[in-house]
Design a protein around this motif. Structure first.
Motif, mmCIF file in Angstrom:
data_model
loop_
_atom_site.group_PDB
_atom_site.id
_atom_site.type_symbol
_atom_site.label_atom_id
_atom_site.label_comp_id
_atom_site.label_asym_id
_atom_site.label_seq_id
_atom_site.Cartn_x
_atom_site.Cartn_y
_atom_site.Cartn_z
ATOM 1 N N GLY A 68 20.614 23.963 37.648
ATOM 2 C CA GLY A 68 19.562 23.298 38.399
ATOM 3 C C GLY A 68 19.302 21.895 37.879
ATOM 4 N N ILE A 69 18.599 21.134 38.662
ATOM 5 C CA ILE A 69 18.265 19.759 38.276
ATOM 6 C C ILE A 69 17.270 19.780 37.125
ATOM 7 C CG2 ILE A 69 17.174 17.618 39.040
ATOM 8 C CD1 ILE A 69 18.257 18.219 41.814
ATOM 9 N N ARG A 70 17.553 18.941 36.140
ATOM 10 C CA ARG A 70 16.711 18.806 34.950
ATOM 11 C C ARG A 70 16.158 17.377 34.902
ATOM 12 N NH1 ARG A 70 17.704 22.740 31.117
ATOM 13 N NH2 ARG A 70 17.003 21.332 29.497
ATOM 14 N N TRP A 71 14.997 17.259 34.305
ATOM 15 C CA TRP A 71 14.391 15.927 34.181
ATOM 16 C C TRP A 71 15.289 14.974 33.403
ATOM 17 C CZ3 TRP A 71 10.884 14.719 37.450
ATOM 18 C CH2 TRP A 71 10.004 15.683 37.936
ATOM 19 N N GLU A 72 16.045 15.495 32.457
ATOM 20 C CA GLU A 72 16.943 14.648 31.671
ATOM 21 C C GLU A 72 18.012 13.981 32.541
ATOM 22 O OE1 GLU A 72 16.254 18.351 28.999
ATOM 23 O OE2 GLU A 72 16.055 17.798 31.100
ATOM 24 N N GLU A 73 18.258 14.527 33.729
ATOM 25 C CA GLU A 73 19.270 13.977 34.633
ATOM 26 C C GLU A 73 18.718 12.838 35.498
ATOM 27 O OE1 GLU A 73 22.166 17.693 35.558
ATOM 28 O OE2 GLU A 73 20.200 17.746 36.540
ATOM 29 N N ILE A 74 17.424 12.576 35.393
ATOM 30 C CA ILE A 74 16.805 11.504 36.176
ATOM 31 C C ILE A 74 16.488 10.356 35.225
ATOM 32 C CG2 ILE A 74 14.889 10.834 37.662
ATOM 33 C CD1 ILE A 74 14.678 13.810 38.477
ATOM 34 N N SER A 75 17.141 9.230 35.461
ATOM 35 C CA SER A 75 16.957 8.069 34.590
ATOM 36 C C SER A 75 15.588 7.435 34.818
ATOM 37 C CB SER A 75 18.058 7.037 34.846
ATOM 38 O OG SER A 75 17.893 6.482 36.138
ATOM 39 N N THR A 76 15.222 6.537 33.935
ATOM 40 C CA THR A 76 13.936 5.857 34.076
ATOM 41 C C THR A 76 13.883 4.991 35.330
ATOM 42 O OG1 THR A 76 14.718 4.082 32.641
ATOM 43 C CG2 THR A 76 13.429 5.847 31.606
ATOM 44 N N ASP A 77 15.061 4.613 35.864
ATOM 45 C CA ASP A 77 15.064 3.853 37.119
ATOM 46 C C ASP A 77 15.268 4.771 38.325
ATOM 47 O OD1 ASP A 77 17.708 4.326 36.468
ATOM 48 O OD2 ASP A 77 18.416 2.373 37.163
ATOM 49 N N MET A 78 14.985 6.071 38.127
ATOM 50 C CA MET A 78 14.938 7.073 39.190
ATOM 51 C C MET A 78 16.299 7.330 39.866
ATOM 52 S SD MET A 78 11.953 8.123 38.780
ATOM 53 C CE MET A 78 11.934 9.320 40.078
ATOM 54 N N VAL A 79 17.345 7.358 39.089
ATOM 55 C CA VAL A 79 18.667 7.740 39.589
ATOM 56 C C VAL A 79 18.994 9.106 39.002
ATOM 57 C CG1 VAL A 79 21.137 7.194 39.634
ATOM 58 C CG2 VAL A 79 19.434 5.366 39.894
ATOM 59 N N LEU A 80 19.248 10.043 39.900
ATOM 60 C CA LEU A 80 19.631 11.392 39.503
ATOM 61 C C LEU A 80 21.149 11.440 39.337
ATOM 62 C CD1 LEU A 80 19.272 14.521 39.237
ATOM 63 C CD2 LEU A 80 19.446 14.602 41.744
ATOM 64 N N THR A 81 21.610 11.940 38.207
ATOM 65 C CA THR A 81 23.035 12.162 37.958
ATOM 66 C C THR A 81 23.185 13.643 37.645
ATOM 67 O OG1 THR A 81 23.258 9.935 37.068
ATOM 68 C CG2 THR A 81 25.025 11.497 36.577
ATOM 69 N N HIS A 82 23.931 14.351 38.488
ATOM 70 C CA HIS A 82 24.015 15.807 38.400
ATOM 71 C C HIS A 82 25.444 16.261 38.695
ATOM 72 C CE1 HIS A 82 22.430 19.897 38.638
ATOM 73 N NE2 HIS A 82 23.121 20.075 39.739
ATOM 74 N N VAL A 83 25.903 17.279 37.999
ATOM 75 C CA VAL A 83 27.210 17.865 38.272
ATOM 76 C C VAL A 83 26.993 19.037 39.224
ATOM 77 C CG1 VAL A 83 29.211 19.038 37.279
ATOM 78 C CG2 VAL A 83 28.118 17.154 36.043
ATOM 79 N N THR A 84 27.666 18.997 40.381
ATOM 80 C CA THR A 84 27.472 20.024 41.400
ATOM 81 C C THR A 84 28.134 21.340 41.002
ATOM 82 O OG1 THR A 84 29.427 19.365 42.660
ATOM 83 C CG2 THR A 84 27.328 18.308 43.238
#
Length: 169
Positions: A59-75
């Motif tokens: 699932g999506i974790r807060w650590e995957e959302i940068s301070t400039d609000m870009v989500l980076t996630h492995v599907t």
């Protein structure tokens, strides 16, 4: 999506409203947004949460959302890294603002979508159960499922003139 979000809030399921917004605007599968629970002995992965004999992961974790609000996630399906600029996702930004106010107040660690009853990530069957209750309250047919969110987002993007290459990415 708007009706689901509005009704989810009215029924006290704010996490489902946020999950719905992320699924739609990020064109993500439910599993990639809410994660999944597996027996602890069954998988050996990093970035998981352990509760008793269970591990939560994917699932999506807060650590995957940068301070400039870009989500980076492995599907989960193709194990591809995707990026989603959440600043370009107005429903997601509205949900985050409504829940936390200032973006500086967002949590920095842990699961993003957490069940209001348990303060843990949702179990898939419980999420689907409550999503269906919300959908029925909106008058949405039982033929429409939460998993249709991703396909609906893709269809809407193409109908709005997005290039197929961009939608695929």
């Amino acid at each position: 999506v708007i009706a689901i979000r509005r009704t989810a809030h009215a029924m006290g399921h704010h996490s489902i409203a946020l999950a719905q917004a992320i699924q739609f605007e990020g064109t993500l599968r439910q599993k990639d947004v809410i994660g999944e629970w597996m027996p602890k002995a069954e998988i050996d992965v990093r970035n998981y949460l352990v509760v008793g004999e269970w591990k939560w992961w994917r699932g999506i974790r807060w650590e995957e959302i940068s301070t400039d609000m870009v989500l980076t996630h492995v599907t989960s399906k193709r194990l591809k890294e995707i990026t989603v600029d959440l600043k370009l996702a107005p429903m997601v930004m509205e949900e985050l603002h409504n829940a936390w106010g200032l973006m500086s107040e967002l949590p920095r660690r842990g699961p993003v979508i957490v069940c209001e009853y348990t303060n843990l990530p949702w179990q898939a069957h419980s999420f689907r159960h409550y999503w269906r209750k919300i959908a029925r309250a909106c008058g949405i047919s039982d033929d429409i499922k939460n998993m249709d969110t991703r396909a609906g987002a893709i269809t809407e993007a193409l109908a709005s003139g997005a290039r197929i290459q961009a939608v695929r990415k």
